[in-house]
Design a protein around this motif. Structure first.
Motif, PDB file in Angstrom:
ATOM      1  N   ALA A   9       0.820  -1.177   0.014  1.00 53.41           N
ATOM      2  CA  ALA A   9       0.062  -0.067   0.051  1.00 53.41           C
ATOM      3  C   ALA A   9       0.769   1.316  -0.172  1.00 53.41           C
ATOM      4  CB  ALA A   9      -0.895   0.009   1.193  1.00 53.41           C
ATOM      5  N   VAL A  10       1.863   1.119   0.798  1.00 52.91           N
ATOM      6  CA  VAL A  10       3.016   2.170   0.728  1.00 52.91           C
ATOM      7  C   VAL A  10       3.508   2.779  -0.539  1.00 52.91           C
ATOM      8  CG1 VAL A  10       4.788   3.386   1.968  1.00 52.91           C
ATOM      9  CG2 VAL A  10       3.318   1.984   3.221  1.00 52.91           C
ATOM     10  N   ILE A  11       4.057   1.478  -0.951  1.00 50.60           N
ATOM     11  CA  ILE A  11       4.491   1.518  -2.484  1.00 50.60           C
ATOM     12  C   ILE A  11       3.716   2.126  -3.441  1.00 50.60           C
ATOM     13  CG2 ILE A  11       5.557   0.340  -4.346  1.00 50.60           C
ATOM     14  CD1 ILE A  11       6.827  -1.669  -2.181  1.00 50.60           C
ATOM     15  N   ALA A  12       2.397   1.624  -3.654  1.00 53.56           N
ATOM     16  CA  ALA A  12       1.392   2.159  -4.119  1.00 53.56           C
ATOM     17  C   ALA A  12       1.217   3.433  -4.119  1.00 53.56           C
ATOM     18  CB  ALA A  12       0.197   1.185  -4.248  1.00 53.56           C
ATOM     19  N   ARG A  13       1.136   3.952  -2.904  1.00 49.79           N
ATOM     20  CA  ARG A  13       0.708   5.294  -2.701  1.00 49.79           C
ATOM     21  C   ARG A  13       1.983   6.302  -3.162  1.00 49.79           C
ATOM     22  NH1 ARG A  13      -0.749   4.916   1.945  1.00 49.79           N
ATOM     23  NH2 ARG A  13       1.370   5.186   3.049  1.00 49.79           N
ATOM     24  N   GLN A  14       3.248   5.820  -3.021  1.00 42.42           N
ATOM     25  CA  GLN A  14       4.506   6.550  -3.357  1.00 42.42           C
ATOM     26  C   GLN A  14       4.345   6.851  -5.045  1.00 42.42           C
ATOM     27  OE1 GLN A  14       6.799   5.612   0.816  1.00 42.42           O
ATOM     28  NE2 GLN A  14       7.324   4.641  -1.423  1.00 42.42           N
ATOM     29  N   GLN A  15       4.053   5.441  -5.557  1.00 40.49           N
ATOM     30  CA  GLN A  15       4.292   5.494  -6.843  1.00 40.49           C
ATOM     31  C   GLN A  15       3.031   6.655  -7.614  1.00 40.49           C
ATOM     32  OE1 GLN A  15       3.812   1.238  -7.988  1.00 40.49           O
ATOM     33  NE2 GLN A  15       6.047   0.868  -7.893  1.00 40.49           N
ATOM     34  N   ALA A  16       2.061   6.549  -6.872  1.00 45.54           N
ATOM     35  CA  ALA A  16       0.963   7.589  -7.499  1.00 45.54           C
ATOM     36  C   ALA A  16       1.579   8.913  -7.337  1.00 45.54           C
ATOM     37  CB  ALA A  16      -0.416   7.300  -6.906  1.00 45.54           C
ATOM     38  N   LEU A  17       1.841   9.084  -6.117  1.00 47.04           N
ATOM     39  CA  LEU A  17       2.435  10.623  -5.983  1.00 47.04           C
ATOM     40  C   LEU A  17       3.603  10.883  -7.046  1.00 47.04           C
ATOM     41  CD1 LEU A  17       2.526  10.816  -2.275  1.00 47.04           C
ATOM     42  CD2 LEU A  17       1.179  12.149  -3.703  1.00 47.04           C
ATOM     43  N   ASN A  18       4.203   9.933  -7.342  1.00 42.55           N
ATOM     44  CA  ASN A  18       5.534  10.169  -8.365  1.00 42.55           C
ATOM     45  C   ASN A  18       5.208  10.369  -9.709  1.00 42.55           C
ATOM     46  OD1 ASN A  18       7.538  10.183  -6.213  1.00 42.55           O
ATOM     47  ND2 ASN A  18       7.722   7.851  -6.712  1.00 42.55           N
ATOM     48  N   ALA A  19       3.913   9.436 -10.004  1.00 45.64           N
ATOM     49  CA  ALA A  19       3.550   9.700 -11.661  1.00 45.64           C
ATOM     50  C   ALA A  19       2.725  11.301 -11.606  1.00 45.64           C
ATOM     51  CB  ALA A  19       2.434   8.564 -11.455  1.00 45.64           C
ATOM     52  N   PHE A  20       1.941  11.444 -10.357  1.00 44.42           N
ATOM     53  CA  PHE A  20       1.263  12.867 -10.568  1.00 44.42           C
ATOM     54  C   PHE A  20       2.158  14.097 -10.671  1.00 44.42           C
ATOM     55  CE2 PHE A  20      -1.066  16.284  -8.237  1.00 44.42           C
ATOM     56  CZ  PHE A  20      -1.972  16.470  -9.231  1.00 44.42           C
ATOM     57  N   SER A  21       3.326  13.830 -10.154  1.00 45.06           N
ATOM     58  CA  SER A  21       4.321  14.957 -10.283  1.00 45.06           C
ATOM     59  C   SER A  21       4.735  15.103 -11.510  1.00 45.06           C
ATOM     60  CB  SER A  21       5.737  14.751  -9.410  1.00 45.06           C
ATOM     61  OG  SER A  21       6.233  13.554  -9.840  1.00 45.06           O
ATOM     62  N   ASP A  22       4.621  14.220 -12.377  1.00 45.59           N
ATOM     63  CA  ASP A  22       4.920  14.224 -13.870  1.00 45.59           C
ATOM     64  C   ASP A  22       3.490  14.053 -14.650  1.00 45.59           C
ATOM     65  OD1 ASP A  22       5.943  14.627 -16.586  1.00 45.59           O
ATOM     66  OD2 ASP A  22       6.754  12.643 -16.394  1.00 45.59           O
ATOM     67  N   ALA A  23       3.020  15.287 -14.674  1.00 50.03           N
ATOM     68  CA  ALA A  23       1.299  15.220 -15.207  1.00 50.03           C
ATOM     69  C   ALA A  23       1.202  16.170 -16.305  1.00 50.03           C
ATOM     70  CB  ALA A  23       0.286  15.629 -13.967  1.00 50.03           C
ATOM     71  N   SER A  24       2.239  16.340 -17.174  1.00 51.46           N
ATOM     72  CA  SER A  24       2.173  17.197 -18.360  1.00 51.46           C
ATOM     73  C   SER A  24       1.253  16.947 -19.279  1.00 51.46           C
ATOM     74  CB  SER A  24       3.377  17.425 -19.178  1.00 51.46           C
ATOM     75  OG  SER A  24       4.025  16.131 -19.372  1.00 51.46           O
ATOM     76  N   ALA A  25       0.847  15.614 -19.275  1.00 48.44           N
ATOM     77  CA  ALA A  25      -0.070  15.176 -20.216  1.00 48.44           C
ATOM     78  C   ALA A  25      -1.658  15.242 -19.886  1.00 48.44           C
ATOM     79  CB  ALA A  25       0.037  13.418 -20.453  1.00 48.44           C
ATOM     80  N   PHE A  26      -1.762  15.834 -18.723  1.00 49.09           N
ATOM     81  CA  PHE A  26      -3.040  15.926 -18.278  1.00 49.09           C
ATOM     82  C   PHE A  26      -3.546  17.378 -18.191  1.00 49.09           C
ATOM     83  CE2 PHE A  26      -1.308  12.064 -16.689  1.00 49.09           C
ATOM     84  CZ  PHE A  26      -2.439  11.045 -16.973  1.00 49.09           C
ATOM     85  N   GLY A  27      -3.008  18.379 -18.691  1.00 52.42           N
ATOM     86  CA  GLY A  27      -3.227  19.662 -18.831  1.00 52.42           C
ATOM     87  C   GLY A  27      -2.307  20.442 -17.938  1.00 52.42           C
ATOM     88  N   ALA A  28      -2.513  21.681 -18.268  1.00 53.96           N
ATOM     89  CA  ALA A  28      -1.517  22.687 -17.477  1.00 53.96           C
ATOM     90  C   ALA A  28      -1.906  22.915 -15.937  1.00 53.96           C
ATOM     91  CB  ALA A  28      -1.677  24.021 -18.153  1.00 53.96           C
TER      92      ALA A  28
END
Length: 452
Positions: free
Chosen positions: A211-230
């Motif tokens: 669960a902790v790994i999944a949460r951290q991976q989600a945050l890391n993915a969100f930090s590179d969200a250029s494909a989802f709009g400005a």
């Protein structure tokens, strides 16, 4: 310290604003970036009775003692400000060496003013008075926001930061929580705890929990969200930057190799200082020590000490409050000397208001107006008491009432504006930082000549 949602939001706001506005062309409020400068504002919350902090030692002392009665400080106990007709409260003895070295100054009867006031004008023109005089919240906001006749939505420190160069770690640091003084319209401060480290709640890079790994991976993915709009990308990059700021700050505040800690000691016992104001000033000293690592040519700090609403038992309260403040300031000054920046750092007090000269029935004092303040730093003009001690006639020409609520003779802009000019705020940006600057910069008025 574990970052709460609110603390994270504060960091995120500063990081996001910095990232978004790095390309916006703003004027450079910092006129001289060739030498380091830091200003350290110390807010004494509650309304400091500085008429017992700074006391006349000449023929005026007899009148002081008679009028202040049970709360008067004995003349022989005062810490003499050599070369002047004043002394400091005896609990401030740790600051004597700073005075003797020319690194301590006093500014008399300072307070919130919309324009210069005589008693006649005060009585006949309520529209020219600062709003809600002697109210804690309103006067704190006016000191921090520098607007005396309108609502304050931002503060002078935040406005200085608005006009400064963008930096990865904000050079405006509060160790006293969120305060109005810190708010600007373009950028936000870094807010640090006064003790403990900083960690991300629920984050552990070494965790093997799914669960902790999944949460951290989600945050890391969100930090590179250029494909989802400005907007999403802006927010994600802001989060990443905020986490990076927290990590950098945590390295500084938890370091075991800092040279400044050794100076925050009780001068009588050698014990480490543990008061809140000493912890806050120690954190400020550590951030100054790390100025080159942070890439800061200028730094601004907000720290505070509470407990000054002394409606009863003031003598005992002052003995404790002033001792803590003086030892913390003495330690901070010693640390600045050790770092070689005592000439580059200026600390100064602020407070809601002064207290009524006439004590109340509970051996305390009530809310008033003008007050006295201390300024600390080696750049100061040596051993100066600035301004004029009021005529202490009850009901007289300088008493707004009939019990010693002195009308200020120096405006907060003249006091704090002098420090801002020394810090490097450009002449063109002084009216932005101090909205009523034109009133206090001309026509016989001007910044207090604090610096040599």
């Amino acid at each position: 310290m574990t970052l709460s949602r609110r603390d994270f939001g504060r960091l995120l706001a500063g990081a996001s604003a910095t990232a978004a506005l790095a390309q916006i062309g703003v004027s450079a409020a910092i006129a001289d970036t060739s030498s380091y400068r830091a200003m350290v504002g110390i807010f004494l919350f509650g309304g400091n009775d500085a008429w017992n902090m700074v006391v006349p030692t000449d023929e005026r002392y007899a009148d002081y003692a008679a009028k202040r009665a049970s709360i008067a400080v004995k003349q022989e106990a005062l810490m003499p400000l050599t070369g002047t007709a004043f002394g400091l409260h005896p609990a401030m003895a740790p600051l004597k060496s700073a005075w003797d070295e020319g690194a301590l100054s006093v500014v008399l009867n300072t307070g919130t003013l919309f324009q210069p006031l005589t008693k006649t004008i005060y009585q006949s023109r309520p529209d020219l008075r600062p709003l809600n005089l002697m109210s804690h919240e309103d006067q704190q906001n006016e000191w921090q926001g520098m607007r005396m006749r309108e609502k304050n939505l931002d503060g002078f420190m935040g406005r200085i930061l608005d006009r400064a160069e963008a930096a990865e770690i904000p050079p405006l640091v509060s160790i006293a929580g969120s305060q109005l003084a810190l708010l600007g319209s373009r950028k936000s401060p870094l807010i640090l705890p006064s003790s403990g480290g900083i960690s991300r709640a629920g984050y552990n890079a070494a965790s093997t929990d799914a669960a902790v790994i999944a949460r951290q991976q989600a945050l890391n993915a969100f930090s590179d969200a250029s494909a989802f709009g400005a907007v999403t990308d802006f927010t994600g990059r802001g989060m990443s930057s905020a986490y990076a700021q927290a990590a950098t700050a945590n390295t500084i505040v938890t370091s075991t190799t800092s040279v400044v800690d050794q100076y925050f000691k009780n001068p009588n016992t050698g014990a480490t200082l543990t008061s809140e104001i000493s912890r806050q000033l120690l954190r400020a000293a550590r951030m100054i020590e790390a100025r080159n690592t942070l890439g800061h040519a200028k730094q601004t700090f907000f720290v505070s000490q509470g407990g000054y609403d002394t409606h009863n038992g003031q003598a005992a309260s002052h003995n404790s409050l002033y001792a803590d403040l003086a030892m913390a300031l003495a330690g901070f000054y010693a640390a600045m000397k050790a770092l070689g920046v005592a000439n580059n750092v200026t600390a100064f007090t602020m407070s809601d208001f002064g207290r009524v000269y006439k004590p109340n029935a509970n051996a305390g004092t009530d809310h008033a107006w003008g007050s006295n303040h201390l300024v600390l730093g080696s750049a100061l003009a040596s051993r100066k008491v600035h301004g004029r001690y009021p005529d202490t006639t009850y009901g007289g020409a300088e008493d707004a009432y009939n019990d010693g609520r002195w009308i200020p003779s120096i405006a907060v802009e003249e006091y704090v504006g002098a420090i801002a000019q020394w810090y490097g705020v450009s002449p063109a940006d002084m009216p932005y930082v101090f909205p009523n600057w034109a009133t206090w910069n001309g026509g016989g008025r001007g910044p207090v000549p604090l610096f040599g």
